[in-house]
Design an enzyme around this catalytic site. Structure first.
Site, PDB file in Angstrom:
ATOM      1  N   LYS A 272      17.949  40.033   4.314  1.00  0.00           N
ATOM      2  CA  LYS A 272      16.517  40.082   4.544  1.00  0.00           C
ATOM      3  C   LYS A 272      16.187  39.502   5.914  1.00  0.00           C
ATOM      4  O   LYS A 272      16.984  38.757   6.499  1.00  0.00           O
ATOM      5  CB  LYS A 272      15.786  39.268   3.459  1.00  0.00           C
ATOM      6  N   ARG A 346      18.836  44.465 -10.457  1.00  0.00           N
ATOM      7  CA  ARG A 346      19.153  45.500 -11.447  1.00  0.00           C
ATOM      8  C   ARG A 346      20.617  45.443 -11.872  1.00  0.00           C
ATOM      9  O   ARG A 346      20.949  45.832 -12.988  1.00  0.00           O
ATOM     10  CB  ARG A 346      18.793  46.874 -10.878  1.00  0.00           C
TER      11      ARG A 346
END
Length: 523
Positions: A272, A346
């Site tokens: 990020k 996920r």
């Protein structure tokens, strides 16, 4: 606020507001129904009946309003008189705001909350959000005095009798769960790492008389949890799958709550940026909500089998970090080609729901996660997103959200159109979508569901709480109230029964015919 104790009492008793500051809070038409005889002892000798009535007449909420009654020692505040169909009738978000801005300062304070019985649960949880537990401000450390806020409910409308002791205990347990979840989310990763989170789980387990099951580090790899292990293997503190299990006699169904517990998310090698990484301590919000809700649910007498599954990892950068193009074998037996290491939640949840299905034999699997930034775009800052294979449960989540104040709005559930976004030439699927403009929050949830199968006959619910898990720079404890309300009919507690939109026999309205037709459509 960190050293504030919340106390729920049937009657807060009388006191001079100069010695015990007071906030009176409710919708204006409810405040008008409070007799002077009930508030006189909390306001005199500083406030007269004439002044009380004059203050009420000056309130003009748009959407809220407040009026000081005596200097900064006593205040009356009005909530919105009406809310839209997608908001909670309790106006829970405004409760939190008004408590933060209007509650007078002091060591021992009182809140008189005026509402209907059906709004008491949501109002209590909203009050709790105004009193976060975590702080490292040096001034707070020097203050040894313990502050208290006593909360009394004055119920109006139907069923407006006195508040029972059992109701007060339910409110205390629920708000403790909300504040626990918020404290964990507020804590930075140099303190709340996977080791520390496991200690929090053990502490709750000890309180409930439950010994957690913990699978950790290399054992994850050996036993096939490629999602959790692959995400967390580069971190100093190893990843873990932890389970708290409540299995009472007479249970008729098995429920699993699966929480995403990424204690920090750098994004991994798909790292990020400097503006998007701050705040990623909150990526454990799903697991924190599951822990707070599980503690409260068991204390309130949960009648069915309930498993809290925590998927814990730190998505870190290092020589052992997962690379884009790596292929992992997940617990479901399916292979995943990694094309984005920042789509890690996920992966851990896929292992978690698969474990809930295969090892725990769950009939209902609900996963909670700060999964996608796109959730905040899809449903906003206040409403979590729900994705589920059951129309009944979709509607139930929305209703439960309105009743408890943790608002929810549906996402598109259409795997036959969306799951092709994960097509891989070399594995069963990729972990990130090809087209980020094609309902990415729905797709992210479908990735999780694919690891129990779209033809699985049980109920699967996915809650994406990425945006509502915090308000500004503070955690909200979002999800605790929602889980308690959604599964309230499995509780022995009358108040949780009241706020729950479901019956005990879950999925009874979805008959076998509909489930069979669902299988035919999705296979």
């Amino acid at each position: 606020m960190a050293n504030v104790g919340l106390q729920f009492q049937a009657s807060a008793g009388d006191a001079d507001p100069q010695s015990r500051p007071l906030l009176l809070l409710g919708q204006l038409h409810h405040l008008h129904r409070v007799p002077w005889s009930h508030v006189r002892g909390k306001l005199q000798p500083r406030v007269t009946e004439e002044l009380w009535q004059a203050a009420l007449s000056t309130l003009n909420p748009n959407p809220t309003d407040s009026c000081p009654l005596y200097l900064n020692y006593a205040t009356v505040a009005a909530l919105p008189s009406r809310v839209s169909r997608h908001n909670s009738p309790s106006a829970a978000h405004f409760v939190t705001r008004l408590v933060r801005t209007c509650l007078p300062p002091g060591t021992h304070r009182c809140i008189l909350m005026v509402c209907e019985r059906s709004d008491a649960f949501a109002s209590a949880c909203a009050l709790a959000r105004a009193f976060p537990l975590f702080t490292h401000r040096s001034g707070a450390a020097r203050r040894a005095d313990k502050k208290t806020v006593t909360v009394e409910f004055f119920l109006v409308g139907q069923d407006n009798g006195p508040v029972e002791v059992s109701t007060l205990q339910c409110l205390a347990n629920a708000t403790e769960g909300v504040r626990l979840a918020a404290r964990i989310v507020d804590a930075p990763c140099n303190e709340m790492n996977t080791d520390t989170f496991l200690e929090e789980i053990k502490k709750v387990g000890k309180d409930l008389g439950i010994t957690p099951t913990i699978i950790r580090d290399e054992e994850l790899k050996t036993r096939g949890f490629g999602g959790i292990y692959g995400v967390g293997k580069a971190a100093l503190h190893p990843p873990a799958l932890a389970v708290l299990s409540h299995t009472p006699e007479g249970a008729t169904q098995t429920i699993a709550w699966v929480g995403k517990g990424i204690v920090y998310d750098t994004g991994g090698l798909s790292i990020k940026g400097k503006t998007t990484m701050p705040g990623m301590k909150r990526d454990c919000g799903g697991a924190a909500a599951v822990l707070g809700a599980f503690r409260a649910a068991i204390k309130q007498g949960f009648k069915d089998n309930l498993h809290a599954v925590f998927c814990l990892a730190e998505n870190s950068v290092g020589p052992n970090a997962t690379r884009p193009d790596d292929i992992h074998l997940l617990y479901s037996g399916k292979t995943v080609e990694i094309n984005n290491t920042d789509a890690e939640g996920r992966l851990v949840l896929a292992d978690g729901v698969s474990y809930a299905c295969k090892d725990l034999g769950a009939d209902i699997i609900l996963d909670v996660a700060t999964l996608t930034g796109a959730q905040g775009i899809a449903t906003g800052k206040y409403h979590a997103a729900v994705l589920t294979n059951s129309a009944e449960w979709e509607a139930a989540c929305v209703k439960a959200g309105r009743r408890c104040g943790d608002l929810v709005h549906p996402l598109v559930y259409c795997p036959e159109l969306h799951f092709s976004e994960f097509t891989s030439a070399v594995a069963d699927m990729k972990n990130s979508v090809a087209d980020r403009d094609n309902s990415p929050s729905s797709c992210a949830g479908l990735f999780i569901a694919s690891h129990i199968g779209f033809d699985w006959p049980g109920v699967w619910v996915h809650l994406d709480i990425a945006a509502p898990v915090h308000a500004g720079e503070r955690a909200t404890g979002f999800g605790v109230a929602l889980l308690l309300a959604l599964f309230g009919r499995a509780s022995e507690d009358p108040l949780l029964n009241l706020v729950s939109p479901l019956g005990c026999d879950v999925d009874a309205q979805e008959g076998d015919v509909e489930r069979d037709s669902k299988r035919r459509r999705l296979v």
